[in-house]
Design an enzyme around this catalytic site. Structure first.
Site, PDB file in Angstrom:
ATOM      1  N   ASP A   1      -0.608  -4.740 -29.776  1.00  0.00           N
ATOM      2  CA  ASP A   1      -0.389  -6.030 -29.129  1.00  0.00           C
ATOM      3  C   ASP A   1      -0.669  -7.132 -30.143  1.00  0.00           C
ATOM      4  O   ASP A   1      -0.797  -6.869 -31.339  1.00  0.00           O
ATOM      5  CB  ASP A   1      -1.226  -6.174 -27.850  1.00  0.00           C
ATOM      6  CG  ASP A   1      -2.729  -6.229 -28.111  1.00  0.00           C
ATOM      7  OD1 ASP A   1      -3.150  -6.293 -29.300  1.00  0.00           O
ATOM      8  OD2 ASP A   1      -3.498  -6.224 -27.136  1.00  0.00           O
TER       9      ASP A   1
ATOM     10  N   ARG B   1      -5.549 -11.736 -16.726  1.00  0.00           N
ATOM     11  CA  ARG B   1      -5.958 -12.432 -17.947  1.00  0.00           C
ATOM     12  C   ARG B   1      -4.957 -13.545 -18.255  1.00  0.00           C
ATOM     13  O   ARG B   1      -3.819 -13.275 -18.645  1.00  0.00           O
ATOM     14  CB  ARG B   1      -6.049 -11.468 -19.131  1.00  0.00           C
ATOM     15  CG  ARG B   1      -6.425 -12.184 -20.436  1.00  0.00           C
ATOM     16  CD  ARG B   1      -6.922 -11.243 -21.512  1.00  0.00           C
ATOM     17  NE  ARG B   1      -5.882 -10.379 -22.049  1.00  0.00           N
ATOM     18  CZ  ARG B   1      -6.045  -9.603 -23.127  1.00  0.00           C
ATOM     19  NH1 ARG B   1      -7.227  -9.578 -23.749  1.00  0.00           N
ATOM     20  NH2 ARG B   1      -5.073  -8.833 -23.549  1.00  0.00           N
TER      21      ARG B   1
END
Length: 541
Positions: free
Chosen positions: A455, A175
Site C-alpha cells: 500500500d 480509517r
C-alpha cells in the site's frame, strides 16, 4: 451551496445555499449521499476546525526545521504529569473487547463483503493508504459502507458469482485520510475541505444512528498523527459531531495509529486527549519506518539499510513496541499489532509454506510481547493469525497483564539500525515504488507485488529510502555509489522489463511513463517531498 453535477447528458449547477461547491462528478447515486444536509454538516466541520488544522500543519513544518537543524525529539517536559499520574481511558465497548484479528482493505463493494465475512473480529475499512483517493473511489466507498451498515450491500461479478453478508460479521471500523490531505473536489468558501473531515463526516452523518441501533457505534482508526495537539483536534471534532446529531459524547471510539516517530514520544498524551473516545493505539510499522527516514532525511547519521533488514526485532522498533504496549495497558486500552502483508501464493506450495511461516512467526512475536490483536491484509491469513493469538491469549485481550514498567528512553527510540544497502534492495525499492504508483494512478491503492500486499506506506519507504541514499551518497554493498544516474538507469531497465511483459496496447494504456516521471523527480530532487500521495494527487480524477 452549489452542487455541480456532470453526466454523459448534462452538466448543471443547482443552488443549495452559500459557500459550498462540489466539483466532482455527481451522478444520481452520488447525489443520494452528497445531499444538502450532509454537505452543510461537512461545511460546519470545515468552518469550525479548518483554521486549527492549518495551524497544526504549520507547526509540523516548524518542528521539521528544528530537527533538520540537529534537535532530536524527546519526551515532553511540560506534560510529565500526564505520563506520571494514574488514570485510565473510558470503558471498552462490548464489540471491541476482543480484537485479536483485524483485517484491513479498501472500500470497494467486494472487498467490504469479503472482509466483513472473513472471520476476523474487526474490519478496518480504509480510505487512506490502501485506497487511491479518486473522486469515484471516495464517494462510492461511502455508499458502499452505508449499504454495509444497513446490511443491504450486494455484489455480483460479471461471471455471475454473487456476494452478500453472512448473519454474523466483523465489527466495522473506518480509517479516514490524514490531517495533511485535502479533498479538492469539495470547496467551502473556495477552500478545499480537509480529506479527514470529509471521510469522517460523511460516514458519521449517515451511519451513526444505524450502528447504534445494531448495538455498535461509530469506530475509527486515526492515521498520521504527529503529536497530542492533533489528537486534541480529533477529540474536539468528535464532540462537535456528536453534539450536532445529539448523540452522547463518548459514543465515538478511535484507535490512533502510532506511525510517526514524533508521536512515539507522546503516546500517553495522545491517549489523554482522546481518553473519553479512545480505543487504544496501533503499531503502524511501515509508516513508522517511513516517518523515521522522512523526519531525519537531512541527517547522514540516520541512514537506514535495506528495508528487509529493518525488522521488528531491531532495537528502535522493539523499543517502540514495548513502549506502546506498556502505555496502552497502563491506561486500560488495546495495544494493537501491525500488518502481515503476505498473501497466499498459489501454484507453489513450498513458497506458500515459507510465507505462512513468516506470518506465524510475526504473530507469535506480537502475542507474546503483549499485543491484544493484530492486522492481516488478506482473508487467507485470518486463520493463522487467529491460531497464534488463540494459543497464547486465552482471554479477549491482555490489558490485565501485569505491567513490566518498561523504561524506554529517547536513545532507544532513535537508535539507528546497522546494515548494508544492497543492489537487490535498491532494485526492489525501484520496483515496488514504480509499480505501486502506476497502480495508484489508475485508481487502485492496494497492490499485490512479489506476493506482498503493498500500500502507500511501503511505497513511501521505497521512494524515501532511495532519496536518502542518493542525497547522502550511500554506496551499495558492491561498492557502486547510488547516484541520480543509477536511479534513472535502473528505472529505464524496470520500464523495459515491464514493457516486455505486457502487450503493446496494455503498456500504452498504462500509467507507467507518468509514474516513472513522478517517481524519478521525487527521488533525485534536492528536497524530499513530504508525501507521495500529495504529490501525485493532482493526477487523479
Amino acid at each position: 451551496m452549489v452542487l455541480r453535477q456532470t453526466s454523459a447528458r448534462r452538466r448543471t449547477e443547482r443552488p443549495y445555499g452559500t459557500g459550498v461547491a462540489v466539483l466532482g462528478r455527481v451522478n444520481d447515486a452520488f447525489a443520494e449521499i452528497l445531499n444538502p444536509s450532509a454537505l452543510e454538516f461537512l461545511a460546519e466541520l470545515h468552518r469550525t476546525f479548518e483554521p486549527r488544522r492549518r495551524e497544526l500543519l504549520d507547526r509540523r513544518a516548524v518542528r521539521q526545521r528544528e530537527i533538520d537543524a540537529g534537535q532530536n525529539p524527546t519526551f515532553l517536559e511540560h506534560t510529565r504529569t500526564i505520563r506520571d499520574s494514574e488514570w485510565t481511558a473510558a470503558q471498552i465497548p462490548a464489540d471491541l473487547l476482543d480484537r485479536r484479528v483485524e483485517i484491513t482493505g479498501p472500500v470497494d463493494r467486494k472487498m467490504i463483503i469479503n472482509a466483513l465475512n472473513s472471520g476476523a473480529n474487526v474490519y478496518m475499512a480504509d480510505f487512506e493508504d490502501s485506497n487511491s483517493p479518486t473522486w469515484g473511489n471516495v464517494v462510492q466507498g461511502q455508499l458502499n459502507l452505508r449499504d454495509a451498515v444497513n446490511r443491504t450491500i450486494r455484489y455480483e461479478q460479471p461471471d455471475g458469482k454473487h456476494y452478500e453478508l453472512r448473519p454474523s460479521t466483523a465489527t466495522l471500523m473506518v480509517r479516514p485520510r490524514g490531517w495533511h490531505l485535502d479533498e479538492r473536489h469539495v470547496l467551502v468558501e473556495e477552500q478545499p475541505i480537509s480529506a479527514a473531515l470529509f471521510d469522517f463526516g460523511l460516514f458519521f452523518y449517515y451511519n451513526a444512528f444505524a450502528l447504534l441501533a445494531r448495538g455498535s457505534a461509530p469506530y475509527f482508526y486515526l492515521p498520521k498523527l504527529e503529536n497530542h495537539l492533533e489528537a486534541r483536534l480529533w477529540n474536539d471534532v468528535f464532540n462537535f459531531a456528536q453534539d450536532y446529531l445529539e448523540i452522547p459524547r463518548g459514543t465515538i471510539r478511535a484507535t490512533v495509529l502510532i506511525e510517526n516517530i514524533l508521536a512515539a514520544f507522546e503516546m500517553d498524551e495522545i491517549l489523554w486527549e482522546l481518553r473519553k473516545h479512545s480505543a487504544g493505539l496501533n503499531c503502524g510499522r511501515w509508516d513508522y519506518i517511513f516517518s523515521y527516514i522522512k523526519t531525519f532525511r537531512d541527517r547522514a547519521g540516520f541512514v537506514l539499510p535495506d528495508r528487509e533488514d529493518v525488522t521488528m526485532e531491531r532495537h528502535f522498533l522493539a523499543s517502540y513496541v514495548d513502549l506502546l504496549i506498556e502505555t496502552c495497558h497502563r491506561r486500560g486500552v488495546h495495544a494493537m499489532g501491525g500488518m502481515a502483508a503476505q498473501i497466499p501464493i498459489k501454484g507453489n506450495a513450498a513458497a506458500n509454506r515459507r510465507a505462512l511461516q513468516r506470518v506465524w512467526n510475526d504473530k507469535l512475536r506480537e502475542v507474546t510481547a503483549g499485543h491484544d490483536g493484530t492486522w492481516v491484509a488478506h482473508p487467507g491469513l485470518v486463520a493463522i493469525a487467529r491460531d497464534a493469538f488463540d494459543q497464547h491469549m486465552l482471554t479477549p485481550n491482555q490489558i490485565h497483564r501485569p505491567l513490566r514498567h518498561t523504561k524506554v528512553t529517547d536513545a532507544d527510540l532513535l537508535r539507528v539500525p546497522q546494515g548494508a544497502v544492497t543492489a537487490s534492495g535498491f532494485r526492489n525499492n525501484v520496483t515496488v515504488g514504480l509499480r505501486y504508483l502506476e497502480s495508484w494512478l489508475r485508481g487502485s491503492g492496494c497492490v499485490p507485488i512479489n506476493h506482498l500486499m503493498e500500500d502507500a506506506a511501503t511505497a513511501e519507504i521505497a521512494r524515501s529510502q532511495l532519496w536518502q541514499w542518493v542525497h547522502h551518497g550511500v554506496q551499495l554493498a558492491n561498492g557502486n555509489p547510488i547516484t541520480p544516474e543509477l536511479v534513472r538507469q535502473t528505472m529505464l531497465a524496470e520500464l523495459e522489463e515491464l514493457r516486455a511483459g505486457l502487450e503493446p496496447h496494455e503498456f500504452a494504456a498504462s500509467q507507467f511513463p507518468l509514474a516513472a516521471r513522478i517517481f524519478e523527480r521525487m527521488i533525485t530532487g534536492s528536497q524530499l517531498p513530504d508525501w507521495l500521495t500529495s504529490t501525485a494527487y493532482r493526477y487523479l480524477d
